[in-house]
Design a protein around this motif. Structure first.
Motif, short mmCIF file in Angstrom:
data_model
loop_
_atom_site.label_atom_id
_atom_site.label_comp_id
_atom_site.label_asym_id
_atom_site.label_seq_id
_atom_site.Cartn_x
_atom_site.Cartn_y
_atom_site.Cartn_z
N GLN A 27 58.01 24.96 75.91
CA GLN A 27 57.74 24.86 74.49
C GLN A 27 56.70 25.92 74.11
OE1 GLN A 27 57.29 21.05 72.66
NE2 GLN A 27 58.36 19.95 74.30
N ILE A 28 56.91 26.53 72.97
CA ILE A 28 55.99 27.55 72.47
C ILE A 28 54.92 26.86 71.63
CG2 ILE A 28 55.78 29.60 71.01
CD1 ILE A 28 58.70 30.25 71.78
N THR A 53 68.34 30.65 79.02
CA THR A 53 68.24 29.41 79.78
C THR A 53 69.13 28.28 79.29
OG1 THR A 53 66.45 28.43 78.44
CG2 THR A 53 65.81 29.97 80.20
N GLY A 54 69.54 28.32 78.02
CA GLY A 54 70.29 27.22 77.45
C GLY A 54 69.42 26.09 76.94
N GLY A 55 68.09 26.26 77.02
CA GLY A 55 67.17 25.24 76.55
C GLY A 55 66.92 25.32 75.06
N ALA A 56 66.26 24.29 74.51
CA ALA A 56 65.98 24.26 73.08
C ALA A 56 64.77 25.13 72.72
CB ALA A 56 65.73 22.82 72.62
N ILE A 57 63.79 25.22 73.59
CA ILE A 57 62.57 26.02 73.41
C ILE A 57 61.95 25.78 72.03
CG2 ILE A 57 61.51 28.25 73.88
CD1 ILE A 57 63.36 27.34 76.12
N PRO A 58 61.51 24.58 71.75
CA PRO A 58 60.91 24.32 70.43
C PRO A 58 59.55 25.00 70.27
CG PRO A 58 60.69 22.40 71.85
CD PRO A 58 61.55 23.39 72.59
N ARG A 71 54.04 25.49 78.85
CA ARG A 71 53.61 25.91 77.52
C ARG A 71 53.53 27.42 77.47
NH1 ARG A 71 48.07 22.94 76.22
NH2 ARG A 71 47.53 24.07 78.15
N ILE A 72 54.05 28.00 76.40
CA ILE A 72 54.00 29.45 76.20
C ILE A 72 53.09 29.73 75.01
CG2 ILE A 72 55.31 31.54 75.70
CD1 ILE A 72 57.75 30.21 76.97
#
Length: 220
Positions: A27-28, A53-58, A71-72
């Motif tokens: 997550q960002i 990656t295919g992830g949601a990366i909210p 965490r990014i």
């Protein structure tokens, strides 16, 4: 013996937890102090990590991110984790970049108005494996099980102004930014951090040696 087994189990669990820092679950961390270019950096990292990656990366506030999640952090702000050696990305020249694992977090930051955006593209190209061949063609790898590993990139450009005069750059500031260009032909908008101006791309001798000042004494 019981103490030893308990310690080994704790080490094993810690190792498994570290191994589960997958980019697809990342997550960002949103920051209200983001500049327009930093917001763009966050959007680009999210877009391409979703594709890789295919992830949601909210994009979420730090307090809403579950413990154990990768965490990014985008940009260098008061809440950004600091490297153990105290390195400050602001000590780099303009457009300098830092892409670094700090504990179990990833920090993508840079110096000057374009640095963080350029750091994002450095991460996406050199670490994630994304390639931009021209303004319409790119390559995005599939890495659904990609995990955070040891990572430390600290770099500042050798040349202050970097530019190219050809169609893909002049016609598309987004492509120019992805190439980490910053000169007058790049046309970087404020959202991309803006661009620098030199004395021109050619026909500039008159600026270096103004005729009004030098011609009479040096007609040659």
């Amino acid at each position: 013996m019981k103490v030893i087994l308990t310690s080994l189990l704790a080490l094993l669990c810690a190792g498994l937890a570290a191994a589960e820092l997958r980019y697809r679950d990342a997550q960002i961390v949103a920051d209200p102090a983001w500049s327009a270019a930093e917001s763009r950096a966050a959007a680009e990292v999210r877009h391409y990590l979703q594709a890789v990656t295919g992830g949601a990366i909210p994009i979420a506030t730090s307090g809403d991110i579950p413990a154990g999640t990768l965490r990014i952090f985008i940009g260098s702000h008061p809440g950004t984790p600091r490297p153990a050696d105290g390195f400050d990305v602001a000590t780099l020249a303009n457009d300098g970049v830092m892409v670094e694992r700090v504990g179990d977090d990833l920090v993508i930051a840079g110096s000057g108005p374009r640095g963080t955006l350029f750091a994002a593209y450095t991460f996406l190209q050199d670490v994630a494996g994304v390639r931009w061949w021209n303004r319409t063609e790119d390559s995005v790898p599939s890495r659904p099980d990609w995990q955070l590993g040891d990572l430390s990139i600290r770099y500042q450009p050798v040349f202050r102004v970097r530019d190219l005069y050809y169609t893909d750059v002049c016609a598309d500031p987004n492509f120019a930014a992805r190439m980490r260009l910053n000169g007058q032909y790049s046309g970087l908008t404020p959202e991309l951090g803006g661009n620098l101006y030199g004395i021109g791309g050619g026909h500039t001798y008159w600026q270096l040696l103004p005729p009004a000042e030098y011609f009479e004494a040096h007609p040659e």
